[in-house]
Design an enzyme around this catalytic site. Structure first.
Site, PDB file in Angstrom:
ATOM      1  N   ASN A   7       0.755  -1.090  -0.118  1.00  0.00           N
ATOM      2  CA  ASN A   7       0.011   0.070  -0.044  1.00  0.00           C
ATOM      3  C   ASN A   7       0.848   1.321  -0.039  1.00  0.00           C
ATOM      4  OD1 ASN A   7      -1.697   2.043   0.561  1.00  0.00           O
ATOM      5  ND2 ASN A   7      -2.798   1.017   2.138  1.00  0.00           N
ATOM      6  N   ARG A   9       0.407   4.320   0.439  1.00  0.00           N
ATOM      7  CA  ARG A   9       0.081   5.394   1.235  1.00  0.00           C
ATOM      8  C   ARG A   9       0.665   4.785   2.810  1.00  0.00           C
ATOM      9  NH1 ARG A   9      -5.879   7.410   0.514  1.00  0.00           N
ATOM     10  NH2 ARG A   9      -4.521   9.033   1.837  1.00  0.00           N
ATOM     11  N   CYS A  10       1.201   3.868   2.854  1.00  0.00           N
ATOM     12  CA  CYS A  10       1.466   3.375   4.255  1.00  0.00           C
ATOM     13  C   CYS A  10       3.119   3.533   4.400  1.00  0.00           C
ATOM     14  CB  CYS A  10       1.243   1.965   4.446  1.00  0.00           C
ATOM     15  SG  CYS A  10       1.788   1.146   5.950  1.00  0.00           S
ATOM     16  N   SER A  11       3.267   4.154   5.372  1.00  0.00           N
ATOM     17  CA  SER A  11       5.009   4.100   5.465  1.00  0.00           C
ATOM     18  C   SER A  11       5.617   3.082   5.648  1.00  0.00           C
ATOM     19  CB  SER A  11       5.285   5.442   6.443  1.00  0.00           C
ATOM     20  OG  SER A  11       4.873   4.948   7.851  1.00  0.00           O
ATOM     21  N   ARG A  14       6.007   1.257   2.283  1.00  0.00           N
ATOM     22  CA  ARG A  14       7.081   1.871   1.507  1.00  0.00           C
ATOM     23  C   ARG A  14       8.316   1.526   2.208  1.00  0.00           C
ATOM     24  NH1 ARG A  14       3.507   6.351   2.298  1.00  0.00           N
ATOM     25  NH2 ARG A  14       4.962   7.484   3.659  1.00  0.00           N
TER      26      ARG A  14
END
Length: 124
Positions: A7, A9-11, A14
């Site tokens: 995802n 948008r998930c740190s 990433r």
């Protein structure tokens, strides 16, 4: 092939992807991975099917409920406090991919939830 269910948008997701990319790009570690290729699956955009999700859960060695993000509003509003079968929980994650813990990394017959992201190194 190494697959990351990601995802963007998930740190944590990433960060896990970055660790994978750096490990595969590093000549010293890449040799041990036998020219591994990373497949990135953005599971929010392309939800998993029942068989794929079931297979991942089996590789993780957990129950479907253990993969659920129980603090998500969708879970609290629709499922919390209900007695659900494994099939119903799987269906909820397929219908609402945000409910899945992330990131999940699969390497062959092994899988891991990348929390903390450095755990991904355990299955490489």
């Amino acid at each position: 092939m190494i697959t990351i269910y990601h995802n963007p948008r998930c740190s944590k997701s990433r960060e896990c992807l970055l660790i994978l990319e750096e490990t595969v790009a590093n000549p010293e570690t890449a040799a041990a991975l036998k020219n591994a290729h990373i497949e990135t699956v953005k599971y929010i955009d392309s939800p998993l099917d029942f068989d794929t999700l079931s297979s991942i859960i089996k590789k993780l060695g957990i129950t479907p409920l253990e993969l659920v993000r129980k603090n998500e509003a969708i879970w609290k509003e629709n499922y919390k406090g209900k007695t659900l079968s494994d099939k119903e929980i799987l269906t909820a994650m397929i219908e609402h991919p945000k409910l899945m813990e992330r990131p999940i990394v699969v390497n062959g017959d092994k899988a891991i939830i990348g929390r903390p992201p450095s755990r991904v190194l355990e299955i490489l």
